[in-house]
Design an enzyme around this catalytic site. Structure first.
Site, PDB file in Angstrom:
ATOM      1  N   TYR A  33       0.688  -1.084  -0.031  1.00 39.49           N
ATOM      2  CA  TYR A  33      -0.092   0.128  -0.153  1.00 39.49           C
ATOM      3  C   TYR A  33       0.931   1.332  -0.071  1.00 39.49           C
ATOM      4  O   TYR A  33       1.943   1.209   0.328  1.00 39.49           O
ATOM      5  CB  TYR A  33      -1.112  -0.032   1.194  1.00 39.49           C
ATOM      6  CG  TYR A  33      -0.245   0.402   2.579  1.00 39.49           C
ATOM      7  CD1 TYR A  33      -0.331   1.578   3.196  1.00 39.49           C
ATOM      8  CD2 TYR A  33       0.535  -0.603   3.298  1.00 39.49           C
ATOM      9  CE1 TYR A  33       0.199   2.196   4.278  1.00 39.49           C
ATOM     10  CE2 TYR A  33       1.305  -0.232   4.359  1.00 39.49           C
ATOM     11  CZ  TYR A  33       0.939   1.043   5.039  1.00 39.49           C
ATOM     12  OH  TYR A  33       1.642   1.315   6.118  1.00 39.49           O
ATOM     13  N   ARG A  52       8.348   3.757  -4.712  1.00 38.82           N
ATOM     14  CA  ARG A  52       8.626   3.042  -3.526  1.00 38.82           C
ATOM     15  C   ARG A  52       7.407   2.045  -3.740  1.00 38.82           C
ATOM     16  O   ARG A  52       7.618   0.634  -3.325  1.00 38.82           O
ATOM     17  CB  ARG A  52       8.137   3.809  -2.113  1.00 38.82           C
ATOM     18  CG  ARG A  52       8.309   2.760  -0.965  1.00 38.82           C
ATOM     19  CD  ARG A  52       8.170   3.643   0.242  1.00 38.82           C
ATOM     20  NE  ARG A  52       6.915   4.138   0.409  1.00 38.82           N
ATOM     21  CZ  ARG A  52       6.758   4.959   1.536  1.00 38.82           C
ATOM     22  NH1 ARG A  52       7.590   5.226   2.403  1.00 38.82           N
ATOM     23  NH2 ARG A  52       5.551   5.606   1.831  1.00 38.82           N
ATOM     24  N   ARG A 100      -7.920 -20.144  -1.669  1.00 38.82           N
ATOM     25  CA  ARG A 100      -6.873 -19.955  -0.761  1.00 38.82           C
ATOM     26  C   ARG A 100      -5.742 -21.263  -0.708  1.00 38.82           C
ATOM     27  O   ARG A 100      -5.970 -22.323  -0.423  1.00 38.82           O
ATOM     28  CB  ARG A 100      -7.702 -20.201   0.753  1.00 38.82           C
ATOM     29  CG  ARG A 100      -6.493 -19.639   1.786  1.00 38.82           C
ATOM     30  CD  ARG A 100      -7.203 -19.770   3.427  1.00 38.82           C
ATOM     31  NE  ARG A 100      -6.344 -19.175   4.360  1.00 38.82           N
ATOM     32  CZ  ARG A 100      -5.318 -19.736   4.800  1.00 38.82           C
ATOM     33  NH1 ARG A 100      -4.857 -20.924   4.510  1.00 38.82           N
ATOM     34  NH2 ARG A 100      -4.854 -19.271   5.735  1.00 38.82           N
ATOM     35  N   HIS A 102      -1.285 -21.538   0.346  1.00 42.59           N
ATOM     36  CA  HIS A 102      -0.036 -20.453   0.613  1.00 42.59           C
ATOM     37  C   HIS A 102       0.797 -20.219  -0.619  1.00 42.59           C
ATOM     38  O   HIS A 102       1.204 -19.039  -0.787  1.00 42.59           O
ATOM     39  CB  HIS A 102       0.795 -21.205   1.546  1.00 42.59           C
ATOM     40  CG  HIS A 102       0.306 -21.201   3.111  1.00 42.59           C
ATOM     41  ND1 HIS A 102      -0.709 -21.990   3.371  1.00 42.59           N
ATOM     42  CD2 HIS A 102       0.594 -20.378   4.137  1.00 42.59           C
ATOM     43  CE1 HIS A 102      -1.285 -21.713   4.462  1.00 42.59           C
ATOM     44  NE2 HIS A 102      -0.377 -20.642   4.910  1.00 42.59           N
ATOM     45  N   LYS A 149       6.699  -2.157   2.036  1.00 46.40           N
ATOM     46  CA  LYS A 149       5.344  -1.587   2.347  1.00 46.40           C
ATOM     47  C   LYS A 149       4.283  -2.366   2.315  1.00 46.40           C
ATOM     48  O   LYS A 149       3.402  -2.179   1.464  1.00 46.40           O
ATOM     49  CB  LYS A 149       5.292   0.062   2.030  1.00 46.40           C
ATOM     50  CG  LYS A 149       4.300   0.832   2.786  1.00 46.40           C
ATOM     51  CD  LYS A 149       4.250   2.086   2.302  1.00 46.40           C
ATOM     52  CE  LYS A 149       3.348   3.099   3.140  1.00 46.40           C
ATOM     53  NZ  LYS A 149       3.549   3.341   4.210  1.00 46.40           N
ATOM     54  N   GLU A 182      12.289   2.818  14.011  1.00 47.80           N
ATOM     55  CA  GLU A 182      11.342   3.868  13.425  1.00 47.80           C
ATOM     56  C   GLU A 182       9.874   3.749  14.148  1.00 47.80           C
ATOM     57  O   GLU A 182       9.906   2.872  15.144  1.00 47.80           O
ATOM     58  CB  GLU A 182      10.910   3.483  12.008  1.00 47.80           C
ATOM     59  CG  GLU A 182      10.431   2.109  11.825  1.00 47.80           C
ATOM     60  CD  GLU A 182      10.237   1.815  10.291  1.00 47.80           C
ATOM     61  OE1 GLU A 182      10.123   2.714   9.365  1.00 47.80           O
ATOM     62  OE2 GLU A 182      10.053   0.602   9.856  1.00 47.80           O
ATOM     63  N   LEU A 207      11.373   1.190   6.807  1.00 46.97           N
ATOM     64  CA  LEU A 207      10.626   1.681   5.545  1.00 46.97           C
ATOM     65  C   LEU A 207      11.390   2.980   4.907  1.00 46.97           C
ATOM     66  O   LEU A 207      11.406   3.749   6.012  1.00 46.97           O
ATOM     67  CB  LEU A 207       9.282   1.786   5.739  1.00 46.97           C
ATOM     68  CG  LEU A 207       8.503   2.241   4.691  1.00 46.97           C
ATOM     69  CD1 LEU A 207       8.282   1.024   3.615  1.00 46.97           C
ATOM     70  CD2 LEU A 207       7.172   2.724   4.943  1.00 46.97           C
TER      71      LEU A 207
END
Length: 287
Positions: A33, A52, A100, A102, A149, A182, A207
């Protein structure tokens, strides 16, 4: 006016925006995101955010769902439809919808895209910056690739809740060696007694902040010294100033750490000036 969201090719009422139950972002946090500031109706530091974003997607082997130009156009349209002039736009891309399992689904699986925009009261944030905020410290219990991120933010959410319960605005993560990494959603900074700005070097443990990059440009323009190195909570508590940066907070002065005042317990002049001058340097999208 009701809010509008962009979901997989359609603009829909925010209250009715939905993703599939087998979206891998929902089931595996298999997605990334970005959050971008909206200032005077303009997207701020868009290039840095998209750079990014593309890096995060590459690190997870998720395809870019559309061209950068198309994605920018959708973000602008989402902002326009929500009539946001001061606020933020949120962009999320997941690996898509698949049964679903993995292991990754076939490469032909289309990434899922969600974009929302919302307004916030800038005067409230400015008032908060005038008073400064408090932070607490907490052990860093996240995975080792926080430079990506991802939407896997449970440790961050738990740290933020811990801060709220302590009456603080933010929580600073501290690694196993005793150094600040951070904040749960921000970059951590201190100002030394001789006026040098200190923040941890980029790497897999933090990040790489887009707002951080702009703040560094402001600092260089103003002739301030920058030091990329680790620092401890103890050094931060004895610093001349402390502050945090993010697209949602810009430059936010920190006046207390773990209940101990930083300097005189008031926002420092350097952090205040960096906040005031931020948009003079930030990249602003054309209207």
């Amino acid at each position: 006016m009701s809010r509008v969201a962009y979901v997989n090719g359609r603009y829909v009422p925010h209250a009715h925006a939905m993703v599939h139950v087998e979206d891998r972002g929902y089931q595996f946090a298999d997605g990334v995101y970005e959050v971008c500031e909206i200032w005077h109706g303009r997207l701020v530091d868009m290039k840095g955010h998209l750079d990014r974003l593309e890096r995060s997607l590459r690190e997870l082997s998720i395809a870019m769902p559309m061209t950068r130009a198309a994605l920018t156009a959708v973000m602008r349209e989402t902002v326009r439809r929500n009539r946001v002039t001061e606020g933020m736009v949120y962009l999320q891309i997941t690996r898509g919808v698949a049964p679903r399992e993995h292991i990754f689904p076939p490469a032909s699986t289309r990434p899922a895209v969600v974009i929302t925009a919302k307004a916030f009261d800038r005067s409230k944030a400015d008032k908060q910056a005038e008073e400064g905020v408090a932070v607490i410290t907490t052990p860093d219990n996240r995975w080792e690739r926080v430079d990506i991120k991802t939407v896997g933010l449970l440790p961050n959410a738990m740290a933020k809740q811990k801060a709220k319960e302590a009456g603080a605005k933010e929580a600073w993560f501290v690694d196993g060696e005793g150094y600040v990494t951070e904040g749960s959603s921000t970059t951590a900074w201190i100002v030394t007694q001789d006026g040098a700005l200190v923040t941890r070097p980029n790497g897999t443990g933090i990040l790489p902040g887009v707002t951080r990059q702009t703040v560094e440009e402001v600092a260089r323009r103003d002739g301030l010294k920058l030091e990329e190195r680790k620092f401890t909570p103890e050094e931060a508590k004895g610093a001349r100033e402390a502050f945090m940066t993010a697209a949602t907070t810009l430059v936010m002065p920190i006046v207390a750490i773990d209940g101990q005042s930083v300097a005189n317990g008031r926002p420092g002049s350097i952090a205040t000036a960096l906040r005031q001058r931020f948009h003079e340097v930030a990249q602003l999208e054309a209207h």
